[in-house]
Design an enzyme around this catalytic site. Sequence first.
Site, PDB file in Angstrom:
ATOM      1  N   ASP A  94       5.373   8.972  -7.782  1.00 45.45           N
ATOM      2  CA  ASP A  94       6.126  10.097  -7.230  1.00 45.45           C
ATOM      3  C   ASP A  94       7.568  10.144  -7.687  1.00 45.45           C
ATOM      4  OD1 ASP A  94       3.774  10.531  -5.914  1.00 45.45           O
ATOM      5  OD2 ASP A  94       4.589  10.392  -3.890  1.00 45.45           O
ATOM      6  N   HIS A 143     -31.874  17.155  -6.822  1.00 47.53           N
ATOM      7  CA  HIS A 143     -32.162  18.207  -5.847  1.00 47.53           C
ATOM      8  C   HIS A 143     -32.721  17.577  -4.579  1.00 47.53           C
ATOM      9  CE1 HIS A 143     -33.443  22.103  -4.280  1.00 47.53           C
ATOM     10  NE2 HIS A 143     -34.619  21.544  -3.999  1.00 47.53           N
ATOM     11  N   GLY A 171       0.795  -1.223   0.000  1.00 50.37           N
ATOM     12  CA  GLY A 171       0.000   0.000   0.000  1.00 50.37           C
ATOM     13  C   GLY A 171       0.821   1.262   0.000  1.00 50.37           C
ATOM     14  N   GLY A 172       2.106   1.152   0.348  1.00 46.61           N
ATOM     15  CA  GLY A 172       2.998   2.304   0.265  1.00 46.61           C
ATOM     16  C   GLY A 172       2.643   3.412   1.239  1.00 46.61           C
ATOM     17  N   THR A 173       3.175   4.600   0.948  1.00 50.21           N
ATOM     18  CA  THR A 173       2.948   5.770   1.792  1.00 50.21           C
ATOM     19  C   THR A 173       1.472   6.086   1.911  1.00 50.21           C
ATOM     20  OG1 THR A 173       5.114   6.746   1.332  1.00 50.21           O
ATOM     21  CG2 THR A 173       3.360   8.253   1.990  1.00 50.21           C
ATOM     22  N   VAL A 219       7.490  20.376   4.590  1.00 51.08           N
ATOM     23  CA  VAL A 219       7.940  21.311   3.555  1.00 51.08           C
ATOM     24  C   VAL A 219       8.040  20.657   2.177  1.00 51.08           C
ATOM     25  CG1 VAL A 219       9.144  22.811   5.181  1.00 51.08           C
ATOM     26  CG2 VAL A 219      10.355  20.872   4.167  1.00 51.08           C
TER      27      VAL A 219
END
Length: 464
Positions: A311, A443, A40-42, A270
Site C-alpha cells: 500500500d 456440472h 499480519g498487518g492491517t 472514505v
Amino acid sequence: MGDMTAKLLVVGGGPGGYTAAIRAGQLGCDTVLVERSRLGGTCLNIGCIPSKALIHVADTFGHAMEHARASPFGLEVGRPTLDFARAVEWKDGIVSRLNAGVAALLKKNRIRTVHGPATMLDGKTCRVETDIGPQTIRAEHVLLATGSEPVELPFLPFGGRVISSTEALSLPQVPARLVVVGAGYIGLELGMAFGTLGAEVTVVEAADRVLPRYDTELTRPVVRRMEALGITVLTDAEARGLAADGEALLVRAADGAERTILSDAILVAVGRRPCTQSFGLERLDLAMNGPFIHIDERCATSMRNVWAVGDVTGEPMLAHRAMAQGEMVAEIIAGERRVFDKVAIPDICFTTPEIVTVGISPAEAHQAGWEIRLGHFPFSANGRAMTKNAEDGFVRVVARADNNLVLGLQAVGHGVSELAAAFGLALEMGARLEDIAGTIYAHPTQGEAIQEAARKALGHALHM
C-alpha cells in the site's frame, strides 16, 4: 542490546512484509523483520480477515431470518438471535490463529523478528524501540512494507461515536443506527453486514452512485440488496460534521438542503492513505509519487538496495498485490531475475452479493481503442445458482474482436469471489474465448457461467 546485522531488513509485518521475509528465508537470505504491532498487518488483524468473518456472521444470520419468515423450500425455523459478543470473540479467535501461523512460518524459515516501532537512520540502518530497550539493525537491503491507514476527515476526527473500520470490527454490540460516510467497498461491506444484523443504516456518498470504481451493471444487484435491507443511500451528499449535541451527522443533500441524521455510530470509510510517517522516511532520499513511495517494475526505490511493496507504493491497495511484490523482491535479492509484470490483479468487493473483476471492463476496453466481443451469462440460467437460491447476478467476459483474446472477466453474485482464481489464470495464460468455451467445466457449478459467457461472446451460448 547488541547491534544486529542481516542481508535483508523488512520493515512491516503485513502481507507484503512477511511474505518477503518467508521467501527470503527459503532462499537462504539472513533476514530480520520488524513489526510495531501484531504480525499480519492491517489485512490479518483489522481488515480483510476479521471483516470477512463479520460478513459471514451477518450472512448466516440473514439467511436464518429469511427462512424464519418464508423459506422457498419449506424450512421452518424460529426467529434467530445473535450473541454479538460471542461472534466478535469467534472473529478474534480466527485472527489469533492466523497470527500464530505467521509467527510459526517466520520461525520455520529462520527469520528473526523484532517487535517495536522502527525508525530508519539511513538507507541501511534502523533503530527499533523494543520493550527491553533500543535495538539497532544494519542490513545490506531494506524493504519498506509499512502499509496504509484509514483517512480521517478533519471535520469528523476519529473518536467517540466517529469510528474507522478498525473500531467497527470490534464494537461491543450492533449499533441501532449506523451512518456510513463513503460508499466504497469498505463502507458498503461493513454497512451491509450491520444492516443485515439489524442496524438502521444510512450511507452518505459524495459521488452520484455507490461503488463508483465498478460499473453500474455490476453494482445493480448490490443496490437491489441494499434496498431489500432497508438501507438508506444519499448520493451527491456531503458530510459536514457533527451536530452541536454530538449525536447526529450534519449532511448537505444533493438539493443543497441541510439535514441531520441521528446515529449511534458514524463509520468514516472514505479511503486509505500510505503509512509514510513516524519511521524516518525523511532521512531517506526517496523519490515520491504523490503521497506514495515511487518504485519501478522491480519494486526498487530511487535509493540503491532500498525496496518498497504494498500500500505504501500506491494503488491498487490489495494484500495479494503486496504479497506478489514481496515474493518477487525476495527472489531478486537472492539473485534471481524478476520484474513485476502482472497481466491482471483480481479486485473483489465482499458485499452481498459479491463483485469480482479481473482485467479491464467494457468501458475501459473502448477507451483503449479496442473493438470488443462481449458475453454475459446470468446466474438465473445456471443450475447450481438456482439450487442455492442465488440467481441474482451474472458473469461477463470482454475480449478483442479481432482475435478473441480475453481482456477482462467480471461477475456479481453469491460467492463469486471464488471465481477470481479462474479469471486471473485465464488472463495470465493469454486465453482466448475458444479456450474458455472449449474447457470442460464441472456440472453443476457456478463456474459453468464462465464457459457460457465465452460461448455467448462467440455467438452460441447453449443454455440461454
